[in-house]
Design an enzyme around this catalytic site. Structure first.
Site, PDB file in Angstrom:
ATOM      1  CB  SER A  22      -0.876  -0.143   1.334  1.00 24.80           C
ATOM      2  OG  SER A  22      -0.225  -0.107   2.257  1.00 24.80           O
ATOM      3  CG  ASN A 110      -4.176  -4.653  12.842  1.00 26.64           C
ATOM      4  OD1 ASN A 110      -3.501  -4.517  11.619  1.00 26.64           O
ATOM      5  ND2 ASN A 110      -4.387  -5.655  13.327  1.00 26.64           N
ATOM      6  CB  THR A 155     -40.409  26.296  -8.933  1.00 25.28           C
ATOM      7  OG1 THR A 155     -41.520  26.705  -9.645  1.00 25.28           O
ATOM      8  CG2 THR A 155     -40.252  27.208  -7.900  1.00 25.28           C
ATOM      9  CG  HIS A 156     -41.735  22.723 -11.491  1.00 26.67           C
ATOM     10  ND1 HIS A 156     -41.848  21.519 -11.336  1.00 26.67           N
ATOM     11  CD2 HIS A 156     -42.393  23.617 -10.625  1.00 26.67           C
ATOM     12  CE1 HIS A 156     -42.636  21.651 -10.124  1.00 26.67           C
ATOM     13  NE2 HIS A 156     -43.019  23.009  -9.690  1.00 26.67           N
ATOM     14  CB  SER A 277     -14.784  24.993 -29.514  1.00 25.51           C
ATOM     15  OG  SER A 277     -14.911  24.094 -30.547  1.00 25.51           O
ATOM     16  CE  LYS A 283     -19.401  25.671 -27.672  1.00 27.76           C
ATOM     17  NZ  LYS A 283     -19.661  24.062 -27.788  1.00 27.76           N
ATOM     18  CG  ASN A 285     -17.031  25.114 -24.174  1.00 26.86           C
ATOM     19  OD1 ASN A 285     -17.899  25.651 -24.849  1.00 26.86           O
ATOM     20  ND2 ASN A 285     -16.012  24.537 -25.048  1.00 26.86           N
ATOM     21  CD  GLU A 290     -19.307  21.997 -19.444  1.00 23.64           C
ATOM     22  OE1 GLU A 290     -20.122  21.713 -20.273  1.00 23.64           O
ATOM     23  OE2 GLU A 290     -18.136  22.541 -19.879  1.00 23.64           O
ATOM     24  CE1 TYR A 317      -6.553  -3.042   8.753  1.00 27.68           C
ATOM     25  CE2 TYR A 317      -5.655  -5.456   8.309  1.00 27.68           C
ATOM     26  CZ  TYR A 317      -5.813  -4.172   8.121  1.00 27.68           C
ATOM     27  OH  TYR A 317      -5.252  -3.616   6.869  1.00 27.68           O
ATOM     28  CD  GLN A 322      -3.266  -2.172   1.946  1.00 30.38           C
ATOM     29  OE1 GLN A 322      -2.609  -2.486   2.649  1.00 30.38           O
ATOM     30  NE2 GLN A 322      -3.132  -2.905   0.859  1.00 30.38           N
ATOM     31  CE  LYS A 325      -4.301   3.014   5.029  1.00 29.96           C
ATOM     32  NZ  LYS A 325      -5.098   2.002   4.893  1.00 29.96           N
TER      33      LYS A 325
HETATM   34  N1  ARG Z   1      -1.369  -1.269   4.987  1.00 29.04           N
HETATM   35  C1  ARG Z   1      -2.368  -1.795   5.966  1.00 29.04           C
HETATM   36  C2  ARG Z   1      -3.707  -0.937   5.905  1.00 29.04           C
HETATM   37  O1  ARG Z   1      -3.640  -0.063   5.327  1.00 29.04           O
HETATM   38  C3  ARG Z   1      -1.778  -1.572   7.485  1.00 29.04           C
HETATM   39  C4  ARG Z   1      -2.241  -2.398   8.349  1.00 29.04           C
HETATM   40  C5  ARG Z   1      -1.674  -3.879   8.198  1.00 29.04           C
HETATM   41  N2  ARG Z   1      -2.378  -4.670   9.286  1.00 29.04           N
HETATM   42  C6  ARG Z   1      -1.980  -5.991   8.894  1.00 29.04           C
HETATM   43  N3  ARG Z   1      -2.447  -6.902   9.909  1.00 29.04           N
HETATM   44  N4  ARG Z   1      -1.572  -6.543   8.006  1.00 29.04           N
HETATM   45  O2  ARG Z   1      -4.739  -1.327   6.429  1.00 29.04           O
END
Ligand code: ARG
Length: 457
Positions: A22, A110, A155-156, A277, A283, A285, A290, A317, A322, A325
């Site tokens: 990751s 974790n 409205t509408h 354009s 044009k 734009n 948008e 966990y 993961q 993120k």
């Molecule tokens: N890269 C992991 C995450 O984003 C970190 C936690 C990993 N924990 C584990 N028990 N493998 O969640």
């Protein structure tokens, strides 16, 4: 360096490693991981795992690393470490040798990742809140400059009643103020530290988790270790807040795209936020708007994605988490960029007042006024509504506005009408009468501007 090689006799498959690692995205948690590590090293002194001399060495090296990371965060991406936690630990060991290997005592990735991500969210909230306030300020300035710009309200998507451009701006101030309060509210719940919960059952070292939490700037420590390492409610709450706010921004964008169209012509957008354009030279734009409207989709997608990822996950966990993120990072980056862009669009906007007023006069936007006038003369509202409807049919046929009909023509529909009707049919009178709280009358708009400004102080 992998953190967990001991029980393995075979190397990880390269394809698996790429799939599993990751670092490519969680490198963004570097600062938080380092700050969390410094706090953890202090906690380890209190339980006798580190001497204060050792802790000072670790802290020094971690702060050095923090400087490096701040100067060049992307350099982290050169490494083939599994994730940001292994990267920081590896760098630390590189700096201080074997002492660095003591830092992970009693800690798990974790509780570490849960802590890092919460710290990151707290930092982001500050940036987004600032952008929300700045956009509200830009709207209030635009409102102030356009208090007397009368335009049709819809409205509408049919012309309904006259409003002012200022009143339109202030509607979005309200939405953004709610977005801001949603963030503040989310912050209250996320401001609780999971550090010291270990892998899932709690840490075996007698650490004062409340003290640890306060070192990291959290309001308190979490209550239950299982929950602490598996809770991603804050991710959901921020994604919900982002989604709602992006819906507001998409409506703002859509309104302005329409106002800027050749058909409406109520505003002209600055060259700084429009593009041409490649084929049609005439044009200009509204790309910025948008894109704001379009980017709403990916933010809703991140919210839905995360909800589905968490649904049915067993405690505590799981690696599924993961996946929290990338969507969160993208959604908050997108939200922030859209808030900035919306402010930039307002910065150069030009309201075409005479065109707005002309449009407000058309479309029978003062029909409600005529009905109210009849009510004041004793006609029941339902009947008045009907009379005005009939009057409008005739006015349309004659190609005239209501106020362009003669008294004689008007009186055909009701003998309650007399010459004073023309005053109430004027645009100004339509606006002036909306004097109750929240209405479009000048006093109300003025007050809304003053109140908004007080909030920014
Ligand atoms: N890269 C992991 C995450 O984003 C970190 C936690 C990993 N924990 C584990 N028990 N493998 O969640």
């Amino acid at each position: 360096m992998a953190l967990w090689g001991g029980r393995f006799s075979q190397e990880a498959d390269q394809q698996f490693k790429q799939f599993n690692d990751s670092l490519r995205f969680d490198y963004r948690l570097a600062e938080q991981d380092i700050v969390g590590s410094v706090a953890w090293s202090k906690a380890l002194v209190t339980v006798g795992v580190l001497t204060s001399g050792e802790q000072q060495k670790l802290e020094l090296a971690l702060n050095e690393l923090l400087d490096e990371v701040r100067t060049n965060p992307k350099a982290i991406l050169q490494s083939d470490a599994e994730d940001i936690h292994s990267w920081v630990e590896g760098q630390l060991i590189g700096k201080v040798g074997d002492l660095g290997k003591k830092l992970h005592t009693g800690r798990s990735r974790n509780d570490q990742v849960a802590t890092d991500l919460k710290l990151w969210c707290k930092d982001q909230i500050v940036h987004i809140q600032k952008a929300l306030v700045e956009l509200q300020q830009a709207l209030v300035i635009t409102a102030e400059n356009n208090q007397d710009a009368v335009m049709p309200g819809y409205t509408h998507l049919q012309r309904a009643q006259p409003i002012t451009f200022a009143h339109w701006c202030l509607a979005y101030v309200e939405m953004l103020a709610r977005d801001e309060s949603r963030l503040q509210d989310a912050l209250k719940r996320l401001n609780v530290s999971p550090l010291g919960c270990g892998a899932l059952a709690g840490t075996a070292y007698d650490i004062d988790r409340e003290q640890l939490a306060s070192w990291l700037g959290f309001a308190s420590a979490t209550n239950n270790s299982l929950d602490s390492v598996s809770d991603r409610d804050h991710v959901l709450e921020l994604l919900s807040g982002a989604s709602i706010s992006m819906i507001h921004l998409s409506r703002f964008a859509e309104d302005l795209i329409f106002f800027n169209s050749g058909e409406a012509g109520f505003v002209e957008l600055s060259d700084r936020v429009t593009s041409g354009s490649s084929l049609m030279p005439q044009k200009k734009n509204p790309d910025a708007l948008e894109l704001i409207r379009g980017k709403c989709g990916r933010v809703q997608g991140s919210l839905t994605g995360m909800m589905m990822t968490l649904k049915g996950l067993p405690l505590a966990y799981n690696k599924d988490m993961q996946e929290d993120k990338e969507g969160l990072f993208d959604a908050l980056d997108t939200w922030l960029a859209c808030l900035h862009m919306a402010a930039l669009v307002l910065d150069g906007i030009q309201v075409k007042r005479s065109r707005c007023e002309e449009a407000a006069k058309q479309g029978y936007a003062n029909a409600t006024e005529l009905a109210d006038y009849l009510v004041a003369k004793g006609v029941p509202f339902r009947e008045a509504h009907h009379i005005v409807g009939e009057t409008i049919v005739v006015a349309i046929a004659k190609g005239k506005a209501l106020e362009e009909l003669s008294l004689f023509e008007l009186q055909k529909f009701s003998d309650a009408i007399s010459v004073d009707v023309y005053d109430i049919l004027s645009l100004q009178s339509c606006l002036d009468k909306r004097l109750a709280k929240g209405g479009v009358a000048h006093e109300q708009v003025q007050q809304a501007i003053v109140q908004a400004k007080q909030r920014f102080r």
